[in-house]
Design a protein around this motif. Structure first.
Motif, short mmCIF file in Angstrom:
data_model
loop_
_atom_site.label_atom_id
_atom_site.label_comp_id
_atom_site.label_asym_id
_atom_site.label_seq_id
_atom_site.Cartn_x
_atom_site.Cartn_y
_atom_site.Cartn_z
N GLU A 19 6.48 -16.22 -31.79
CA GLU A 19 5.03 -16.14 -31.63
C GLU A 19 4.31 -16.27 -32.97
O GLU A 19 3.10 -16.15 -33.04
CB GLU A 19 4.64 -14.83 -30.93
N ASP A 20 5.08 -16.51 -34.05
CA ASP A 20 4.46 -16.85 -35.33
C ASP A 20 3.99 -18.30 -35.28
O ASP A 20 4.56 -19.12 -34.55
CB ASP A 20 5.49 -16.76 -36.47
N SER A 21 2.95 -18.62 -36.04
CA SER A 21 2.57 -20.02 -36.23
C SER A 21 2.25 -20.23 -37.70
O SER A 21 1.98 -19.28 -38.43
CB SER A 21 1.33 -20.37 -35.40
N CYS A 32 0.48 -17.00 -39.34
CA CYS A 32 -0.15 -16.14 -38.34
C CYS A 32 0.96 -15.54 -37.47
O CYS A 32 1.90 -16.23 -37.10
CB CYS A 32 -1.09 -16.94 -37.44
N ASP A 33 0.81 -14.28 -37.16
CA ASP A 33 1.81 -13.56 -36.36
C ASP A 33 1.11 -13.08 -35.10
O ASP A 33 0.30 -12.16 -35.14
CB ASP A 33 2.35 -12.39 -37.20
N GLY A 34 1.39 -13.75 -33.98
CA GLY A 34 0.66 -13.46 -32.75
C GLY A 34 1.18 -12.25 -32.02
O GLY A 34 2.35 -11.88 -32.15
N THR A 183 5.16 -13.69 -42.73
CA THR A 183 4.89 -12.70 -41.69
C THR A 183 5.78 -11.49 -41.93
O THR A 183 6.70 -11.53 -42.77
CB THR A 183 5.16 -13.29 -40.29
N ASP A 184 5.52 -10.41 -41.19
CA ASP A 184 6.26 -9.18 -41.44
C ASP A 184 7.74 -9.28 -41.06
O ASP A 184 8.52 -8.42 -41.42
CB ASP A 184 5.61 -7.98 -40.73
N GLY A 185 8.11 -10.34 -40.35
CA GLY A 185 9.52 -10.57 -40.07
C GLY A 185 10.31 -10.82 -41.34
O GLY A 185 11.54 -10.64 -41.37
N LEU A 186 9.62 -11.21 -42.43
CA LEU A 186 10.27 -11.34 -43.73
C LEU A 186 10.01 -10.09 -44.57
O LEU A 186 10.95 -9.40 -44.98
CB LEU A 186 9.75 -12.58 -44.48
N ASP A 222 15.20 -9.03 -36.73
CA ASP A 222 14.69 -8.42 -35.49
C ASP A 222 13.25 -8.81 -35.16
O ASP A 222 12.65 -8.26 -34.24
CB ASP A 222 14.87 -6.90 -35.52
N ASP A 223 12.69 -9.76 -35.89
CA ASP A 223 11.33 -10.22 -35.59
C ASP A 223 11.28 -11.72 -35.89
O ASP A 223 12.17 -12.27 -36.54
CB ASP A 223 10.33 -9.46 -36.49
N ASN A 224 10.24 -12.38 -35.38
CA ASN A 224 9.99 -13.77 -35.78
C ASN A 224 9.74 -13.75 -37.28
O ASN A 224 9.13 -12.81 -37.80
CB ASN A 224 8.77 -14.33 -35.08
N VAL A 225 10.17 -14.80 -37.94
CA VAL A 225 10.01 -14.80 -39.41
C VAL A 225 9.50 -16.17 -39.87
O VAL A 225 10.02 -17.20 -39.46
CB VAL A 225 11.31 -14.38 -40.12
#
Ligand code: MG
Length: 427
Positions: A19-21, A32-34, A183-186, A222-225
């Motif tokens: 869901e990141d773009s 952007c982190d949706g 994004t916070d995934g990184l 554990d998150d989109n990155v």
């Protein structure tokens, strides 16, 4: 001053979709982190990125950047109110406009911008998150915030407040600076010291972005990155790889690592069905289902030049990496599936071996082990003890007892057979 940029985004190892773009254009970059249920987050994050098309980085400044971000905010709110599936969607946005050596930042949410200069990493943005506020008030250390269970609660996001104002900041850039948007995934998974170490490497922005995302995956993913790395280079040093192209992604929201070269071939050329060299006018998408807005992605400028041998080699290496992570994920799903199936089958087999019933077998009344049923042509029970009493000679009541196939214990079943034999002997 020249700019050279690279981008990588990855679904991560846990989330079902990305869901990141991201948005890349010479002089204008954003992550952007949706957020939002049923994948509305990807609609929000993509809308936010596409909203930056309203800006011309050659002429825009901080004021125009702010206007673009607030317009995007209004557009996301109005879209989410017009479609109940998108209600409540939102997104972070960290956007960097670079013009004539000045960096204009607009920021909402907990994605981040970092400046790596002279070997030191400086975070340029404040997290608009609950733990971020606590850190600024001195109530939590950054390390405590990074591990806090409520670290994902965001206090400011596009799509949630009509009056929203982004944080704005201006920084004078110097040659040799390296900018990171992520994004916070990184940033939530990789320590700042490790980010700094990777950013200090002499490799291209593309390779560095790849290394950063790899580090996040190795830390659990554990998150989109998503990571964008932008190098500020001396005039005429290295030509800007982006040229006049605009990259918006990711192209594949379920998949693993993607970056600019891959996206320009799959997303821009194939997904949009554009001929090389074709131009389309950038415009905001209208309507469309969640996940479909990529169909409206714009592209401008000439076709990408043929990849150099080095680029091809890098591509091949990156495809291998992506394939490795995808294969690992696939094997994990298969292993978990097989384990669940095995437990179910073994559990059922154990249960099936402990139940009995009385029924008819070859004209006699018999004791069966297992359930009186057939699944996919397989009998779940078998006669284990054949009685001497003929089924046909039973009186109607006893026959109905046999036909009932009532589940009993082995002893109860055997008692019933003996009882029938005793009655038979009495007659
Ligand atoms: Mg995230």
């Amino acid at each position: 001053m020249r700019l050279r940029a690279g981008v990588v985004t990855d679904c991560g190892l846990v989330r079902p979709a990305n869901e990141d773009s991201f948005f890349l254009r010479r002089g204008l970059y954003a992550v952007c982190d949706g957020m939002g249920g049923a994948r509305a987050g990807e609609v929000a994050s993509e809308m936010a990125c596409l909203g930056l098309l309203a800006l011309d980085p050659a002429t825009a400044g901080g004021r125009e950047l702010r206007t673009a971000v607030t317009n995007v905010n209004h557009a996301i709110i109005s879209r989410s109110l017009s479609d109940e599936r998108l209600l409540g969607m939102g997104t972070t946005m960290t956007a960097a406009l670079i013009r004539e050596g000045t960096l204009f930042l607009a920021h909402v949410g907990d994605s981040r911008a970092y400046l790596f200069r002279d070997g030191r990493l400086e975070q340029l943005t404040d997290d608009h998150s609950w733990v971020g506020e606590l850190v600024r008030r001195g109530e939590l250390t950054p390390a405590q915030a990074a591990a806090h269970p409520q670290r994902s609660i965001i206090t400011r996001a596009l799509g949630t407040d009509l009056e929203l104002e982004p944080d704005l900041r201006e920084v004078e850039l110097r040659e040799g600076d390296r900018l990171l948007l992520c994004t916070d995934g990184l940033s939530g998974l990789v320590a700042e010291s490790d980010l700094a170490e990777i950013l200090s490497r002499p490799e291209s922005p593309q390779t560095v972005a790849e290394l950063l995302v790899k580090a996040a995956l190795e830390a659990g993913g554990d998150d989109n990155v998503t990571a964008i790395v932008v190098d500020v280079l001396p005039e005429g040093d290295i030509d800007d790889e982006l040229g006049d192209r605009i990259l918006v992604g990711p192209a594949d929201r379920e998949g693993g690592m993607h970056w600019a070269r891959r996206i320009k071939s799959t997303l821009v050329r194939e997904k949009l069905g554009l001929k090389p060299g074709a131009k389309s006018k950038p415009e905001m998408p209208e309507g469309g289902e969640p996940g479909e807005s990529a169909e409206n992605l714009p592209v401008a400028g000439p076709s990408p030049a043929l990849d150099s041998e080095q680029e091809v080699a890098e591509d091949q290496a990156s495809v291998k990496t992506r394939t490795r992570y995808a294969a690992r994920r696939r094997w994990l799903f298969v292993a978990v599936g097989v384990a669940v199936l095995l437990v179910a089958v073994v559990g059922f087999a154990i249960f099936n071996s402990t139940v009995y019933y009385v029924g008819e077998h070859e004209g006699k009344v018999a004791l069966y082990r297992g359930l009186p049923a057939t699944v996919a042509g397989i009998e779940l029970s078998a006669a284990i003890e054949l009685g001497s009493v003929s089924y046909e000679t039973l009186d109607p009541y006893l026959r109905s007892r046999v036909d009932a196939h009532e589940l009993v214990s082995k002893q109860e079943g055997q008692r019933f057979l003996r009882m029938l034999e005793t009655l038979d002997d009495l007659e």
